[in-house]
Design a protein around this motif. Structure first.
Motif, PDB file in Angstrom:
ATOM      1  N   LEU A   1      -5.342  -7.352   3.849  1.00 56.70           N
ATOM      2  CA  LEU A   1      -4.253  -7.006   4.759  1.00 56.70           C
ATOM      3  C   LEU A   1      -2.896  -7.128   4.074  1.00 56.70           C
ATOM      4  O   LEU A   1      -2.027  -6.267   4.224  1.00 56.70           O
ATOM      5  N   VAL A   2      -2.752  -8.211   3.300  1.00 56.24           N
ATOM      6  CA  VAL A   2      -1.494  -8.415   2.569  1.00 56.24           C
ATOM      7  C   VAL A   2      -1.272  -7.294   1.558  1.00 56.24           C
ATOM      8  O   VAL A   2      -0.167  -6.760   1.420  1.00 56.24           O
ATOM      9  N   LEU A   3      -2.361  -6.923   0.848  1.00 56.56           N
ATOM     10  CA  LEU A   3      -2.255  -5.843  -0.140  1.00 56.56           C
ATOM     11  C   LEU A   3      -1.893  -4.516   0.525  1.00 56.56           C
ATOM     12  O   LEU A   3      -1.098  -3.728  -0.009  1.00 56.56           O
ATOM     13  N   GLN A   4      -2.459  -4.246   1.693  1.00 56.79           N
ATOM     14  CA  GLN A   4      -2.138  -3.025   2.430  1.00 56.79           C
ATOM     15  C   GLN A   4      -0.664  -2.999   2.836  1.00 56.79           C
ATOM     16  O   GLN A   4       0.013  -1.969   2.744  1.00 56.79           O
TER      17      GLN A   4
ATOM     18  N   ARG B   1       1.388  -2.291  -0.254  1.00 57.70           N
ATOM     19  CA  ARG B   1       1.332  -0.868  -0.622  1.00 57.70           C
ATOM     20  C   ARG B   1       2.138  -0.015   0.350  1.00 57.70           C
ATOM     21  O   ARG B   1       2.849   0.912  -0.045  1.00 57.70           O
ATOM     22  N   GLN B   2       2.034  -0.329   1.642  1.00 55.83           N
ATOM     23  CA  GLN B   2       2.781   0.418   2.651  1.00 55.83           C
ATOM     24  C   GLN B   2       4.284   0.265   2.442  1.00 55.83           C
ATOM     25  O   GLN B   2       5.044   1.230   2.544  1.00 55.83           O
ATOM     26  N   GLN B   3       4.687  -0.971   2.132  1.00 55.13           N
ATOM     27  CA  GLN B   3       6.108  -1.219   1.890  1.00 55.13           C
ATOM     28  C   GLN B   3       6.593  -0.467   0.654  1.00 55.13           C
ATOM     29  O   GLN B   3       7.685   0.105   0.643  1.00 55.13           O
ATOM     30  N   GLN B   4       5.754  -0.455  -0.386  1.00 56.84           N
ATOM     31  CA  GLN B   4       6.116   0.265  -1.604  1.00 56.84           C
ATOM     32  C   GLN B   4       6.234   1.768  -1.347  1.00 56.84           C
ATOM     33  O   GLN B   4       7.150   2.427  -1.842  1.00 56.84           O
ATOM     34  N   GLU B   5       5.295   2.317  -0.565  1.00 57.71           N
ATOM     35  CA  GLU B   5       5.336   3.742  -0.240  1.00 57.71           C
ATOM     36  C   GLU B   5       6.580   4.077   0.575  1.00 57.71           C
ATOM     37  O   GLU B   5       7.228   5.113   0.355  1.00 57.71           O
TER      38      GLU B   5
END
Length: 230
Positions: free
Chosen positions: A11-14, A17-21
């Motif tokens: 969940l943290v990784l998602q 990634r979402q924040q980076q996108e």
């Protein structure tokens, strides 16, 4: 417990990634806006420069259109007292019926013993230039500068459209070329009156097209056509 930790890690990784996108998308959006802004600023600056350039041309040529330049180097009479010179020139103009109503507004000194005789309008200056015997009468030996024309070169011109088939020498142009050029190229605010035209390409060339030079009355119109042809 280990399974819950793994799920939490995913969940943290998602989220990362979402924040980076989202950051990348925001960066692209801002870059696009900045590029568009730069483009708009560039065009506005170019338009402003073009407007100023045309305004300068109009200012520079305002008096030229309404004036006649006289060279007084060889004149033996009065040439420095502009009040007397103006009166003398106006008397001479008034003595010719063909110049009835033509009035000199002022005289402007120019370098090298030259004078600009300024009239109320371009039409009056044209009449005075066409019937310039008044100058010879008032100031013998004075020389008048001919009206300046502005040449532009035209390439890929159809011979069939401009050549005089009756003469058929590969060089003589139709007499209506200048009038047709004016009709085809004049727009609102742009007068493409042409006074002279000459064929440039070889007379015996077998090509269907060639080049010619045409002299326009108006400097601004000549520059307008040159820019349009670039």
């Amino acid at each position: 417990m280990a399974e819950q930790v793994a799920q939490l890690k995913d969940l943290v990784l998602q989220l990362i990634r979402q924040q980076q996108e989202e950051q990348q998308e925001e960066h692209r959006r801002r870059a696009g806006l900045e590029s568009k802004l730069d483009e708009l600023i560039k065009y506005r600056i170019e338009d402003r420069k073009e407007l100023e350039r045309l305004r300068t041309l109009l200012t520079e040529n305002k008096d030229d259109k309404c004036s006649i330049m006289i060279n007084t180097t060889r004149v033996k009479g009065e040439t420095t007292d502009f009040t007397k010179v103006k009166e003398n020139l106006q008397r001479s103009i008034d003595s010719y019926n063909v110049l009835n109503g033509v009035k000199i507004v002022c005289l402007r000194p120019l370098p090298a013993d030259r004078i600009n005789v300024v009239f109320k309008s371009e039409a009056e200056a044209t009449r005075a230039r066409e019937h310039k015997q008044w100058i010879t009468m008032a100031m013998p030996l004075a020389k008048v500068r001919s009206e300046e024309w502005y040449p532009i070169k035209c390439d890929m011109v159809s011979k069939r459209a401009v050549m005089d088939a009756a003469v058929n020498d590969g060089r003589t142009l139709l007499t209506e070329v200048c009038n047709e050029f004016k009709e085809d190229n004049s727009t609102e605010g742009i007068d493409c009156t042409a006074h002279k035209v000459r064929w440039l390409s070889k007379a015996q060339s077998q090509k269907a097209t060639g080049s010619l030079v045409i002299w326009l009355k108006n400097k601004i119109s000549a520059e307008h056509l040159l820019r349009a042809g670039q």
